[in-house]
Each structure stands twice: as C-alpha cells, then as structure tokens.
Scaffold this motif. Structure first.
Motif, PDB file in Angstrom:
ATOM      1  N   THR A   1       0.278   4.484  49.682  1.00 17.43           N
ATOM      2  CA  THR A   1       0.979   3.204  49.807  1.00 17.43           C
ATOM      3  C   THR A   1       1.924   2.980  48.630  1.00 17.43           C
ATOM      4  O   THR A   1       3.074   2.556  48.802  1.00 17.43           O
ATOM      5  CB  THR A   1      -0.035   2.043  49.887  1.00 17.43           C
ATOM      6  N   LYS A   2       1.442   3.299  47.433  1.00 19.57           N
ATOM      7  CA  LYS A   2       2.272   3.104  46.241  1.00 19.57           C
ATOM      8  C   LYS A   2       3.434   4.097  46.215  1.00 19.57           C
ATOM      9  O   LYS A   2       4.556   3.749  45.836  1.00 19.57           O
ATOM     10  CB  LYS A   2       1.415   3.239  44.981  1.00 19.57           C
TER      11      LYS A   2
ATOM     12  N   GLU B   1      11.962  -7.551  49.315  1.00 19.59           N
ATOM     13  CA  GLU B   1      12.748  -7.271  48.114  1.00 19.59           C
ATOM     14  C   GLU B   1      11.786  -7.103  46.943  1.00 19.59           C
ATOM     15  O   GLU B   1      11.082  -8.043  46.564  1.00 19.59           O
ATOM     16  CB  GLU B   1      13.731  -8.410  47.836  1.00 19.59           C
ATOM     17  N   TYR B   2      11.755  -5.910  46.372  1.00 22.55           N
ATOM     18  CA  TYR B   2      10.822  -5.615  45.297  1.00 22.55           C
ATOM     19  C   TYR B   2      11.486  -5.741  43.928  1.00 22.55           C
ATOM     20  O   TYR B   2      12.642  -5.350  43.746  1.00 22.55           O
ATOM     21  CB  TYR B   2      10.260  -4.200  45.459  1.00 22.55           C
ATOM     22  N   SER B   3      10.719  -6.272  42.980  1.00 22.07           N
ATOM     23  CA  SER B   3      11.167  -6.377  41.592  1.00 22.07           C
ATOM     24  C   SER B   3      10.314  -5.451  40.734  1.00 22.07           C
ATOM     25  O   SER B   3       9.103  -5.324  40.961  1.00 22.07           O
ATOM     26  CB  SER B   3      11.025  -7.813  41.081  1.00 22.07           C
ATOM     27  N   GLU B   4      10.939  -4.819  39.762  1.00 17.61           N
ATOM     28  CA  GLU B   4      10.216  -3.984  38.810  1.00 17.61           C
ATOM     29  C   GLU B   4       9.877  -4.828  37.587  1.00 17.61           C
ATOM     30  O   GLU B   4      10.775  -5.283  36.871  1.00 17.61           O
ATOM     31  CB  GLU B   4      11.065  -2.776  38.419  1.00 17.61           C
ATOM     32  N   VAL B   5       8.598  -5.074  37.365  1.00 12.47           N
ATOM     33  CA  VAL B   5       8.144  -5.931  36.271  1.00 12.47           C
ATOM     34  C   VAL B   5       7.114  -5.175  35.446  1.00 12.47           C
ATOM     35  O   VAL B   5       6.207  -4.546  35.997  1.00 12.47           O
ATOM     36  CB  VAL B   5       7.519  -7.245  36.797  1.00 12.47           C
ATOM     37  N   THR B   6       7.254  -5.234  34.127  1.00 13.94           N
ATOM     38  CA  THR B   6       6.341  -4.548  33.213  1.00 13.94           C
ATOM     39  C   THR B   6       5.553  -5.563  32.393  1.00 13.94           C
ATOM     40  O   THR B   6       6.109  -6.547  31.902  1.00 13.94           O
ATOM     41  CB  THR B   6       7.121  -3.619  32.265  1.00 13.94           C
ATOM     42  N   TYR B   7       4.249  -5.308  32.266  1.00 15.68           N
ATOM     43  CA  TYR B   7       3.368  -6.175  31.488  1.00 15.68           C
ATOM     44  C   TYR B   7       2.737  -5.347  30.363  1.00 15.68           C
ATOM     45  O   TYR B   7       2.504  -4.152  30.515  1.00 15.68           O
ATOM     46  CB  TYR B   7       2.260  -6.760  32.365  1.00 15.68           C
ATOM     47  N   GLU B   8       2.446  -6.021  29.241  1.00 22.81           N
ATOM     48  CA  GLU B   8       1.833  -5.356  28.095  1.00 22.81           C
ATOM     49  C   GLU B   8       0.642  -6.174  27.608  1.00 22.81           C
ATOM     50  O   GLU B   8       0.617  -7.402  27.743  1.00 22.81           O
ATOM     51  CB  GLU B   8       2.835  -5.236  26.935  1.00 22.81           C
TER      52      GLU B   8
ATOM     53  N   VAL C   1      -7.238  -0.958  22.748  1.00 26.61           N
ATOM     54  CA  VAL C   1      -6.334   0.009  23.355  1.00 26.61           C
ATOM     55  C   VAL C   1      -5.099  -0.725  23.873  1.00 26.61           C
ATOM     56  O   VAL C   1      -5.209  -1.746  24.560  1.00 26.61           O
ATOM     57  CB  VAL C   1      -7.034   0.751  24.505  1.00 26.61           C
ATOM     58  N   SER C   2      -3.924  -0.209  23.540  1.00 31.24           N
ATOM     59  CA  SER C   2      -2.671  -0.790  24.023  1.00 31.24           C
ATOM     60  C   SER C   2      -2.402  -0.297  25.437  1.00 31.24           C
ATOM     61  O   SER C   2      -2.527   0.900  25.719  1.00 31.24           O
ATOM     62  CB  SER C   2      -1.514  -0.389  23.107  1.00 31.24           C
ATOM     63  N   VAL C   3      -2.019  -1.220  26.315  1.00 33.04           N
ATOM     64  CA  VAL C   3      -1.836  -0.894  27.724  1.00 33.04           C
ATOM     65  C   VAL C   3      -0.504  -1.448  28.224  1.00 33.04           C
ATOM     66  O   VAL C   3      -0.168  -2.607  27.959  1.00 33.04           O
ATOM     67  CB  VAL C   3      -2.979  -1.471  28.579  1.00 33.04           C
ATOM     68  N   ILE C   4       0.246  -0.611  28.935  1.00 35.29           N
ATOM     69  CA  ILE C   4       1.492  -1.025  29.571  1.00 35.29           C
ATOM     70  C   ILE C   4       1.330  -0.834  31.078  1.00 35.29           C
ATOM     71  O   ILE C   4       0.930   0.247  31.535  1.00 35.29           O
ATOM     72  CB  ILE C   4       2.693  -0.214  29.054  1.00 35.29           C
ATOM     73  N   VAL C   5       1.626  -1.876  31.838  1.00 37.92           N
ATOM     74  CA  VAL C   5       1.442  -1.870  33.284  1.00 37.92           C
ATOM     75  C   VAL C   5       2.805  -2.029  33.957  1.00 37.92           C
ATOM     76  O   VAL C   5       3.483  -3.030  33.761  1.00 37.92           O
ATOM     77  CB  VAL C   5       0.513  -3.019  33.731  1.00 37.92           C
TER      78      VAL C   5
ATOM     79  N   VAL D   1       0.657  -2.451  41.335  1.00 40.45           N
ATOM     80  CA  VAL D   1       0.721  -1.654  40.104  1.00 40.45           C
ATOM     81  C   VAL D   1       1.077  -0.214  40.451  1.00 40.45           C
ATOM     82  O   VAL D   1       0.362   0.455  41.200  1.00 40.45           O
ATOM     83  CB  VAL D   1      -0.618  -1.708  39.344  1.00 40.45           C
ATOM     84  N   GLN D   2       2.178   0.259  39.901  1.00 42.03           N
ATOM     85  CA  GLN D   2       2.620   1.625  40.149  1.00 42.03           C
ATOM     86  C   GLN D   2       2.082   2.603  39.112  1.00 42.03           C
ATOM     87  O   GLN D   2       1.776   3.744  39.434  1.00 42.03           O
ATOM     88  CB  GLN D   2       4.159   1.680  40.137  1.00 42.03           C
ATOM     89  N   ARG D   3       1.979   2.152  37.863  1.00 47.42           N
ATOM     90  CA  ARG D   3       1.593   3.089  36.806  1.00 47.42           C
ATOM     91  C   ARG D   3       0.991   2.320  35.632  1.00 47.42           C
ATOM     92  O   ARG D   3       1.462   1.237  35.280  1.00 47.42           O
ATOM     93  CB  ARG D   3       2.815   3.882  36.344  1.00 47.42           C
TER      94      ARG D   3
END
Length: 247
Positions: free
Chosen positions: A26-27, A81-88, A95-99, A228-230
């Motif tokens: 799906t992703k 309509e998809y938006s690319e959004v990054t969270y930290e 542990v540092s995480v980027i989503v 969540v893609q990555r």
C-alpha cells in the motif's frame, strides 16, 4: 570512503516486514502514484517514478499492482492530493527519530504521529541536526563483493559505501544522486533503492532490554501507520540483544 560498516542505522526486522506485506505494498503504491502525479507517468522520463517502481520490484510487488498505482495518477484516477510532511522527535533511550509521511489529511497524520511520540518518547522536537541528508543507492549483497561495489561507487562519484550481508548502501551528496545512479546503472544494473535519506552522524547504543523493547514497539507503531512512508533513527543494538527481542 569506507567499504564496510559494522552498524545498521535501522534494525532490519524481516519477519515483521513479511507479516506486513500488504501494508508495505500500500505504501509503495502510494509513492508510485505520487511520483507519477508530480512528473510524467513514464519511468524513463521520471527519475522518482523509476526509483519507486524499482523499490516495489525489490519487495516483489506484482506488476499489476504497479500498473494500477500508475493509472491512479492519470486523469480520472485517484483524486486524493497527498502532501509530504516530515516530523522529528525523541524516542525511547534518547534516540532521535525522523518520520517521513505522505498524507491526504495533515491533521489526522499529525495527531497520530504526535500521539506515538507522546506515549513512547519525549515528544516532537528538532533532531535533524543529528543526521546528514544524503542520497542513498542500494544494491543486494549478491550483486558483487564489497571491493567490486566500492570501486564502482568511487568511479561513479559516490561519497561512501557500507556493505553487509544483506546489501551494499552507496551514499552520495543529495545533488549528485541522479548522476551517480545513472553511472552505476551502466555497470551494475538497476538498484533496489534510490532515494534521499537521513544518515545518522552519531549512534545511540541501546543496551537495556526493556528500553530496546520500548524502542522497537515505538518504531513498529510508526511504521504501521498507513501515512508513514519511512522512519529513520540513530540507534545501534547489539546482535545478541536484537536476537533476544526477535525470540
């Protein structure tokens, strides 16, 4: 350039991935559709689409699924309509995480990601300074030995190579990603992965079993989210502890 790394930035949990194959498809389909919408729906004229299709093939995604995902990008197809959004933010064990997400509902995705960080980590915060933005090109280990891949990467203009028993990860400057990929394709064929990535500058060693379990649960919750893609995280877990968690 380093030819081998003894660390892995994200622990490869093959069993969990196999169990979630439908969700993975799906992703992948969403990325293919977005790539086709933001450029031409022809892989040879759209680098992002070509990379998305290669990633889908590497996961054994059926050709019919790939074709349907491309068709959804055409007029009369998927209207979302998809938006690319990054969270930290910070996860268990500091542990540092980027989503990285692709979403058609920013409010829903933000609420879900924030809830996961609040439950398992210390909340959303700026952590990107703990990572380097790089281009990533990945080939399976069977493509060649570490020295052969290293030589090809150097000639193609890559910055670094990390080889292990599963894959060869070739790193480039972000602006050089397309050129290095094209040069490598001439010698090694199409890679499994071509994308911009977050590479940790330092790794946090997780040695406590309870902390490791909490971190793995947290990452699983994020990765289980359809938007969540990555997920990128700067941790290292010893093989013995990782095996005990799998057991």
């Amino acid at each position: 350039m380093a030819g081998h790394s003894k660390f892995k930035n994200i622990m490869h949990r093959k069993g969990a991935q196999d169990a979630k194959r439908a969700k993975v498809f799906t992703k992948l389909a969403k990325e293919i559709t977005v790539a086709a919408k933001t450029g031409l729906p022809e892989p040879d004229k759209n680098p992002r689409l070509r990379a998305a299709i290669a990633a889908a093939r590497a996961q054994s995604m059926p050709k019919d699924n790939i074709d349907r995902a491309i068709k959804r990008a055409l007029p009369g197809g998927d209207s979302a309509e998809y938006s690319e959004v990054t969270y930290e933010g910070m996860g268990p064990g500091n542990v540092s995480v980027i989503v990285e997400t692709l979403t058609d509902n920013r409010n829903r995705t933000a609420a879900d990601v924030r809830a996961a960080f609040t439950k398992y980590g210390s909340g959303l915060s700026t952590v990107a300074f703990n990572f380097e933005r790089v281009g990533l090109i990945q080939y399976p280990a069977a493509k060649g030995d570490a020295d052969t891949i290293l030589e090809a990467a150097i000639e193609a203009g890559a910055q670094d190579v990390e080889s292990d028993e599963e894959a060869h990860s070739i790193y480039t400057a972000p602006d050089d990603l397309s050129a290095v990929r094209d040069a490598l394709e001439e010698k090694l064929g199409e890679p499994d992965v071509t994308r911009l990535d977050w590479k940790p500058l330092t790794l946090v060693d997780i040695t406590d079993a309870d902390q490791a379990k909490s971190l793995m649960k947290f990452l699983d919750v994020l990765e289980d989210n359809d938007d969540v893609q990555r997920v990128s995280a700067n941790y290292s877990i010893a093989d013995e502890l990782a095996e005990s968690l799998d057991a």
